[in-house]
Motif scaffolding. Structure first.
Motif, PDB file in Angstrom:
ATOM      1  N   UNK B  44       0.842  -1.194   0.000  1.00  0.00           N
ATOM      2  CA  UNK B  44       0.000   0.000   0.000  1.00  0.00           C
ATOM      3  C   UNK B  44       0.879   1.247   0.000  1.00  0.00           C
ATOM      4  N   UNK B  45       0.404   2.265  -0.678  1.00  0.00           N
ATOM      5  CA  UNK B  45       1.161   3.493  -0.818  1.00  0.00           C
ATOM      6  C   UNK B  45       2.138   3.469  -1.975  1.00  0.00           C
ATOM      7  N   UNK B  46       2.104   2.407  -2.807  1.00  0.00           N
ATOM      8  CA  UNK B  46       3.086   2.316  -3.891  1.00  0.00           C
ATOM      9  C   UNK B  46       2.574   2.988  -5.167  1.00  0.00           C
ATOM     10  N   UNK B  47       1.396   3.546  -5.136  1.00  0.00           N
ATOM     11  CA  UNK B  47       0.936   4.324  -6.284  1.00  0.00           C
ATOM     12  C   UNK B  47      -0.068   3.603  -7.172  1.00  0.00           C
ATOM     13  N   UNK B  48      -0.699   2.560  -6.674  1.00  0.00           N
ATOM     14  CA  UNK B  48      -1.676   1.826  -7.490  1.00  0.00           C
ATOM     15  C   UNK B  48      -2.875   2.710  -7.843  1.00  0.00           C
ATOM     16  N   UNK B  49      -3.443   3.343  -6.804  1.00  0.00           N
ATOM     17  CA  UNK B  49      -4.596   4.207  -7.072  1.00  0.00           C
ATOM     18  C   UNK B  49      -4.208   5.362  -7.990  1.00  0.00           C
ATOM     19  N   UNK B  50      -2.979   5.817  -7.830  1.00  0.00           N
ATOM     20  CA  UNK B  50      -2.506   6.903  -8.688  1.00  0.00           C
ATOM     21  C   UNK B  50      -2.510   6.471 -10.153  1.00  0.00           C
ATOM     22  N   UNK B  51      -2.081   5.242 -10.428  1.00  0.00           N
ATOM     23  CA  UNK B  51      -2.127   4.706 -11.796  1.00  0.00           C
ATOM     24  C   UNK B  51      -3.539   4.813 -12.355  1.00  0.00           C
ATOM     25  N   UNK B  52      -4.488   4.397 -11.516  1.00  0.00           N
ATOM     26  CA  UNK B  52      -5.877   4.372 -11.943  1.00  0.00           C
ATOM     27  C   UNK B  52      -6.413   5.783 -12.202  1.00  0.00           C
ATOM     28  N   UNK B  53      -6.027   6.698 -11.340  1.00  0.00           N
ATOM     29  CA  UNK B  53      -6.512   8.069 -11.522  1.00  0.00           C
ATOM     30  C   UNK B  53      -5.880   8.717 -12.747  1.00  0.00           C
ATOM     31  N   UNK B  54      -4.657   8.283 -13.075  1.00  0.00           N
ATOM     32  CA  UNK B  54      -4.028   8.809 -14.292  1.00  0.00           C
ATOM     33  C   UNK B  54      -4.803   8.354 -15.528  1.00  0.00           C
ATOM     34  N   UNK B  55      -5.186   7.073 -15.548  1.00  0.00           N
ATOM     35  CA  UNK B  55      -5.898   6.565 -16.714  1.00  0.00           C
ATOM     36  C   UNK B  55      -7.321   7.124 -16.787  1.00  0.00           C
ATOM     37  N   UNK B  56      -7.898   7.451 -15.614  1.00  0.00           N
ATOM     38  CA  UNK B  56      -9.262   7.985 -15.633  1.00  0.00           C
ATOM     39  C   UNK B  56      -9.292   9.449 -16.057  1.00  0.00           C
ATOM     40  N   UNK B  57      -8.129  10.080 -16.123  1.00  0.00           N
ATOM     41  CA  UNK B  57      -8.097  11.483 -16.528  1.00  0.00           C
ATOM     42  C   UNK B  57      -8.355  12.431 -15.370  1.00  0.00           C
ATOM     43  N   UNK B  58      -8.423  11.904 -14.148  1.00  0.00           N
ATOM     44  CA  UNK B  58      -8.638  12.766 -12.984  1.00  0.00           C
ATOM     45  C   UNK B  58      -7.335  13.420 -12.541  1.00  0.00           C
ATOM     46  N   UNK B  59      -6.223  12.894 -13.059  1.00  0.00           N
ATOM     47  CA  UNK B  59      -4.909  13.360 -12.620  1.00  0.00           C
ATOM     48  C   UNK B  59      -3.990  13.389 -13.842  1.00  0.00           C
ATOM     49  N   UNK B  60      -3.169  14.442 -13.957  1.00  0.00           N
ATOM     50  CA  UNK B  60      -2.218  14.523 -15.073  1.00  0.00           C
ATOM     51  C   UNK B  60      -0.834  14.107 -14.569  1.00  0.00           C
ATOM     52  N   UNK B  61      -0.114  13.298 -15.338  1.00  0.00           N
ATOM     53  CA  UNK B  61       1.200  12.840 -14.864  1.00  0.00           C
ATOM     54  C   UNK B  61       2.212  13.987 -14.830  1.00  0.00           C
ATOM     55  N   UNK B  62       3.131  13.898 -13.870  1.00  0.00           N
ATOM     56  CA  UNK B  62       4.198  14.894 -13.806  1.00  0.00           C
ATOM     57  C   UNK B  62       5.123  14.740 -15.013  1.00  0.00           C
ATOM     58  N   UNK B  63       5.471  13.501 -15.311  1.00  0.00           N
ATOM     59  CA  UNK B  63       6.270  13.224 -16.509  1.00  0.00           C
ATOM     60  C   UNK B  63       5.678  12.019 -17.220  1.00  0.00           C
ATOM     61  N   UNK B  64       5.902  11.957 -18.521  1.00  0.00           N
ATOM     62  CA  UNK B  64       5.409  10.829 -19.296  1.00  0.00           C
ATOM     63  C   UNK B  64       4.001  11.073 -19.790  1.00  0.00           C
ATOM     64  N   UNK B  65       3.445  10.043 -20.388  1.00  0.00           N
ATOM     65  CA  UNK B  65       2.151  10.229 -21.025  1.00  0.00           C
ATOM     66  C   UNK B  65       1.327   8.945 -20.932  1.00  0.00           C
ATOM     67  N   UNK B  66       0.027   9.115 -20.640  1.00  0.00           N
ATOM     68  CA  UNK B  66      -0.899   7.990 -20.657  1.00  0.00           C
ATOM     69  C   UNK B  66      -1.752   8.122 -21.902  1.00  0.00           C
ATOM     70  N   UNK B  67      -1.851   7.062 -22.688  1.00  0.00           N
ATOM     71  CA  UNK B  67      -2.714   7.150 -23.854  1.00  0.00           C
ATOM     72  C   UNK B  67      -3.805   6.093 -23.803  1.00  0.00           C
ATOM     73  N   UNK B  68      -4.942   6.484 -24.390  1.00  0.00           N
ATOM     74  CA  UNK B  68      -6.088   5.586 -24.489  1.00  0.00           C
ATOM     75  C   UNK B  68      -6.553   5.676 -25.937  1.00  0.00           C
TER      76      UNK B  68
END
Ligand SMILES: Nc1ncnc2c1ncn2[C@@H]1O[C@H](COP(=O)(O)OP(=O)(O)O)[C@@H](O)[C@H]1O
Ligand SMILES: [Mg+2]
Lengths: 275, 258
Positions: B44-68
């Motif tokens: 826990x705390x390793x960023x799993x939920x963060x991954x999910x929020x990045x893909x949902x578009x609720x959060x923008x990554x600091x670096x890199x890019x998520x594509x759908x």
């Protein structure tokens, strides 16, 4: 699960009689307590020969109550109730937009909240004469005094309720790209209903206090005025009668708010099992 | 052709209230194919939920890019449905109204067709008789089923699930897992499923992503080559245990940044 249900029915079946008696007793407990308190009071006054101007016996208070004409009572009641209820409703009408504003804008919450706390910390009783001087002697100043005394718990309850909305629901709203106003109306405000009603229950009794405070300062009608007037003429049993009438009205209004919650928002009394 | 979903060298840095910064994800890259079921496990705390929020578009990554669908994710979109850890139903709406809520919330009104679709979904998650029940009257498992039905209302291509069964007891949890596979079979979706149960991850998914402690990096990307449909019998299989212990080793072995 099944066996558990069965054993529960069994046990209620077996212990039906004593349990029903106990339930009746616990349901009537407040009434019984009140009755024994009144009885002790009556006996205390009679046996101790307490003078009426110090502490009248319940029987004397009841006699004083019936001595006053019913129409006079209604006149005083209406005067107090009108101010208290209008003040209460205006408090709601002012508090909700304030709370919504503070939830939607952190700027507003930073600037407005301290101001509201200042208003709340000011002893309104001390300000009341000033308000009467400025606004005159009609209903308006009394309603304003009532509002100033009763609005704060509503603002706090509504704000706390809206802020305690689970973050997942806010994320759901954002993930749907819904308008901010819908987040308030469809999620945050309904979510605040249980909180809001605890605030309203406090506020309704405060609004009676507000109306009475205003009558103490300037009035020629109202239950608070009646109590004050009776006291100054040393009609102590009559003052007590007015006091009890006031408490009864306050209690009834409190129950009314409870009833409205139960009728309009029954779900808010259900404890949600969120797991 | 670009992959269906792609995380490209994602790093995520949050600022803490005290002004310091916290690196939640570090250089995470992986792809997800169309209709693939991918599980993410990690401490826990390793960023799993963060991954999910990045893909949902609720959060923008600091670096890199998520594509759908080959396009960068810049805001939430209807093609993505989310199921949260807690069912988060609205306690003042009955089951049916909760499931159509996304449409009401988005557009302000609900058409008869929306109600029909909601009823179908509620029947599909096995609660056809409970449409007019209030959430407070339903068990945790039932509430979570409604949460899944709600997430499916806008017929998303991608279903994001953040530890959806972790609040359930062990039995209903297993049952819900099979239920989810049945739904997934009926309406194939691309699923990103976060869990901290290794068994659940192996049982449900085509691929398991194993993450390290913070800052979260991708430690391993394991294809689960077990036949479908998966059943209780799958758990007894030798390979199931091999996958599970492989993942357990990866999680409990101390990691050093490469
Ligand atoms: N919005 C945020 N602001 C600051 N820190 C955050 C935020 N979201 C997550 N974090 C931090 O990032 C780390 C990873 O969080 P999370 O993705 O929720 O982990 P997991 O789901 O694996 O438990 C945690 O240390 C968490 O405290
Ligand atoms: Mg998490």
């Amino acid at each position: 699960m099944n066996t558990q249900v069965k054993s529960e029915t069994l046990s209620t079946g077996r212990t039906m009689r004593p349990e029903r008696g106990a339930r009746l007793l616990s349901k009537q407990a407040p009434l019984l307590t009140l009755l024994s308190f009144l009885l002790a009071w009556e006996l205390g006054c009679r046996l101790g020969e307490v003078p009426e101007y110090l502490l009248p016996a319940p029987s004397a208070i009841l006699a004083a109550f019936t001595d006053v004409d019913a129409m006079r009572w209604l006149g005083h009641l209406w005067s107090t109730l009108r101010v208290a209820l209008l003040g209460f409703l205006i408090s709601i009408a002012v508090s909700l937009p304030l709370a919504i504003g503070m939830v939607r804008s952190s700027y507003l919450s930073r600037t407005l909240y301290p101001a509201l706390v200042v208003v709340q910390s000011t002893p309104i009783v001390a300000v009341a004469p000033l308000i009467i001087v400025i606004l005159g002697t009609g209903d308006a100043p009394r309603i304003l005094i009532t509002c100033l005394i009763s609005f704060f718990p509503i603002v706090v309850a509504a704000t706390t309720g809206m802020m305690s909305t689970p973050p997942e629901l806010i994320e759901l709203s954002r993930s749907l790209r819904a308008r901010g106003s819908r987040e308030i109306w469809q999620i945050r405000l309904p979510y605040a209903v249980p909180h809001l009603f605890s605030g309203l229950k406090v506020a309704i009794t405060l609004s009676i206090i507000g109306a009475v405070v205003a009558e103490f300062v300037a009035a020629e009608q109202g239950l608070g005025y009646f109590v004050q007037f009776s006291t100054s003429y040393f009609k102590i049993p009559q003052a007590f009668a007015g006091l009890f009438f006031l408490s009864a009205v306050s209690l009834l209004l409190f129950r009314l708010v409870q009833l409205i919650q139960k009728r309009l928002f029954p779900w808010s009394l259900l404890e949600t099992r969120q797991h | 052709m670009k992959p269906f979903v792609s995380f490209e060298q994602i790093s995520q840095v949050f600022s803490r209230p005290d002004g310091s910064s916290l690196m939640a994800l570090k250089d995470v890259s992986f792809d997800i194919g169309r209709h693939e079921f991918v599980a993410v496990v990690g401490p826990s705390g390793c960023g799993k939920s963060t991954l999910l929020r990045l893909l949902s578009g609720l959060l923008m990554p600091t670096r890199g890019q998520v594509t759908l669908f080959g396009q960068p994710v810049t805001e939430p979109r209807d093609e993505v449905g989310i199921v949260f850890q807690k069912p988060t139903l609205l306690p003042w709406l009955n089951a049916l109204e909760n499931v159509v809520f996304p449409v009401r919330h988005k557009t302000g009104r609900v058409a008869r067709a929306d109600y029909e679709r909601a009823r179908e979904l509620i029947a599909m998650v096995g609660l056809g008789d409970f449409c007019d029940r209030m959430p407070g009257e339903l068990s945790g498992g039932m509430q979570q089923r409604l949460g899944i039905a709600r997430a499916l209302l806008l017929d998303p291509d991608v279903l994001l699930m953040d530890e959806p069964f972790s609040a359930l007891d062990a039995l209903s949890r297993e049952e819900m897992g099979f239920e989810l596979l049945r739904i997934w079979n009926e309406r194939p979706k691309t699923v990103l499923f976060i869990t901290h149960s290794i068994t659940e991850a192996v049982l449900l998914s085509d691929r398991v992503l194993v993450m390290s402690e913070r800052p979260g990096t991708l430690v391993s990307n394991i294809a689960i080559d077990l036949p479908r449909p998966r059943t209780v019998a799958s758990i007894q299989e030798k390979r199931f245990h091999e996958y599970s212990s492989q993942i357990r080793d990866l999680i409990y072995r101390p990691h050093h940044a490469a």
